[in-house]
Design a protein around this motif. Structure first.
Motif, PDB file in Angstrom:
ATOM      1  N   VAL A  75     -10.439   4.928   3.613  1.00 33.44           N
ATOM      2  CA  VAL A  75     -10.084   5.261   4.862  1.00 33.44           C
ATOM      3  C   VAL A  75      -9.807   6.645   5.027  1.00 33.44           C
ATOM      4  O   VAL A  75      -8.519   7.165   4.205  1.00 33.44           O
ATOM      5  CB  VAL A  75      -8.811   4.298   5.569  1.00 33.44           C
TER       6      VAL A  75
ATOM      7  N   TYR B 189     -11.565  -0.936   1.649  1.00 32.14           N
ATOM      8  CA  TYR B 189     -11.750   0.019   2.599  1.00 32.14           C
ATOM      9  C   TYR B 189     -11.368   1.217   2.562  1.00 32.14           C
ATOM     10  O   TYR B 189     -10.096   1.562   2.208  1.00 32.14           O
ATOM     11  CB  TYR B 189     -11.546  -0.541   3.775  1.00 32.14           C
TER      12      TYR B 189
ATOM     13  N   VAL C  12      -2.033  -1.319   1.893  1.00 27.73           N
ATOM     14  CA  VAL C  12      -2.656  -0.236   1.849  1.00 27.73           C
ATOM     15  C   VAL C  12      -2.457   0.609   0.414  1.00 27.73           C
ATOM     16  O   VAL C  12      -0.865   0.578   0.131  1.00 27.73           O
ATOM     17  CB  VAL C  12      -2.025   1.014   3.026  1.00 27.73           C
TER      18      VAL C  12
ATOM     19  N   CYS D 114      -5.766  -4.570   7.784  1.00 32.41           N
ATOM     20  CA  CYS D 114      -5.879  -4.845   6.664  1.00 32.41           C
ATOM     21  C   CYS D 114      -4.693  -5.633   6.097  1.00 32.41           C
ATOM     22  O   CYS D 114      -3.652  -5.707   6.740  1.00 32.41           O
ATOM     23  CB  CYS D 114      -6.044  -3.589   5.708  1.00 32.41           C
TER      24      CYS D 114
ATOM     25  N   ALA E  39      -6.764  -1.352   1.949  1.00 35.94           N
ATOM     26  CA  ALA E  39      -7.343  -0.057   2.428  1.00 35.94           C
ATOM     27  C   ALA E  39      -6.660   1.116   1.341  1.00 35.94           C
ATOM     28  O   ALA E  39      -5.593   0.917   0.711  1.00 35.94           O
ATOM     29  CB  ALA E  39      -6.686   0.347   3.903  1.00 35.94           C
TER      30      ALA E  39
END
Length: 281
Positions: free
Chosen positions: A16, A14, A40, A37, A86
């Motif tokens: 972001v 993802y 990260v 999520c 993410a």
């Protein structure tokens, strides 16, 4: 806004976008993805840690930047087949003048689902503020730091019929303005800085005007530097002469004159007379 939503995310990557200054610019969707999520991947865990704290979130933070090894990248991609990862940068949209391009490319090759959650991007904020033509723009990333490379880059992009957008650092702004004034004279320039922050500023003017201002008021912060497109070219008689000579290689004088008149907007009869002289000469 339910930061601690129990929504689950499907495994995958993802991308972001995060605020470039004002933390209020985090989108609802970005906050939800960061809340849901499994971890990260970020450039700097301290910077991303601040954002997570602001959102009241605690997640594993994995450092991923330009210096990440192939092994790190492979491990990260492998984890995406089971987990939602993410990817954020320190500010703005990941991959815009940021690491991450290889990660996305290889994730796609590995069949990982890739989702992008849009949000702030300094290029776009600068374009919307400057009031320069933006129907076509070209993002040139950071201008090179060395004088010759910087001049070569400007020279190369000078003929692009679009507004040019660069990222620049405060200490190098004056050198860049000087180079633009020399290589791309008579262009309208904009300097946009401290975007979305308290002291946001966007100034437009000539290279000289902006150099004088920032010489007296040294700038701070990250800068978006915009250069207006080249002015439309007025056909000069010299251009027409060259076009006429070229056209006469394959066309009769009357056809050559018509062709060049159309291309330059100059008078056909005058061009025809000149074509006969050239042919005769």
């Amino acid at each position: 806004m339910s930061h601690h939503s129990t929504a689950t995310l499907k495994p995958g990557l993802y991308i972001v976008a995060t605020p470039i200054g004002n933390l209020g610019d985090i989108t609802v969707r970005a906050a939800e993805v960061l809340a849901a999520c499994d971890g990260v991947a970020c450039e700097d865990t301290r910077v991303t840690g601040k954002l997570m704290k602001h959102l009241g979130l605690s997640k594993p933070l994995w450092r991923y930047d330009d210096h990440a090894s192939d092994k790190d990248r492979i491990r990260l991609i492998e984890s995406m087949s089971l987990r939602a990862v993410a990817l954020v940068s320190d500010a703005g949209t990941p991959l815009v003048s940021d690491p991450g391009y290889r990660l996305v490319r290889e994730a796609r090759e590995a069949g990982v689902a890739v989702t992008s959650i849009p949000g702030p991007c300094a290029v776009i904020v600068g374009l919307t503020l400057a009031g320069l033509p933006n129907d076509r723009f070209m993002f040139g990333g950071f201008l090179p730091a060395k004088d010759k490379a910087r001049r070569d880059a400007l020279d190369e992009l000078g003929s692009v019929p679009a507004t040019l957008v660069f990222y620049e650092t405060a200490p190098r702004l004056l050198r860049s303005l000087e180079a633009i004034g020399e290589i791309l004279p008579n262009r309208e320039i904009a300097v946009a800085r401290e975007l979305t922050k308290l002291h946001e500023e966007c100034r437009t003017g000539s290279a000289d005007e902006l150099s004088n201002y920032y010489g007296a008021h040294p700038p701070k912060g990250e800068i978006v530097l915009l250069v207006g497109p080249p002015p439309p070219r007025d056909p000069s008689p010299d251009d027409a002469e060259g076009q006429l000579i070229e056209a006469l290689e394959t066309l009769k004088p009357s056809q050559a004159a018509s062709l060049v008149a159309k291309a330059t907007g100059l008078d056909r009869r005058a061009l025809y007379a000149r074509a006969l002289e050239l042919r005769g000469g």
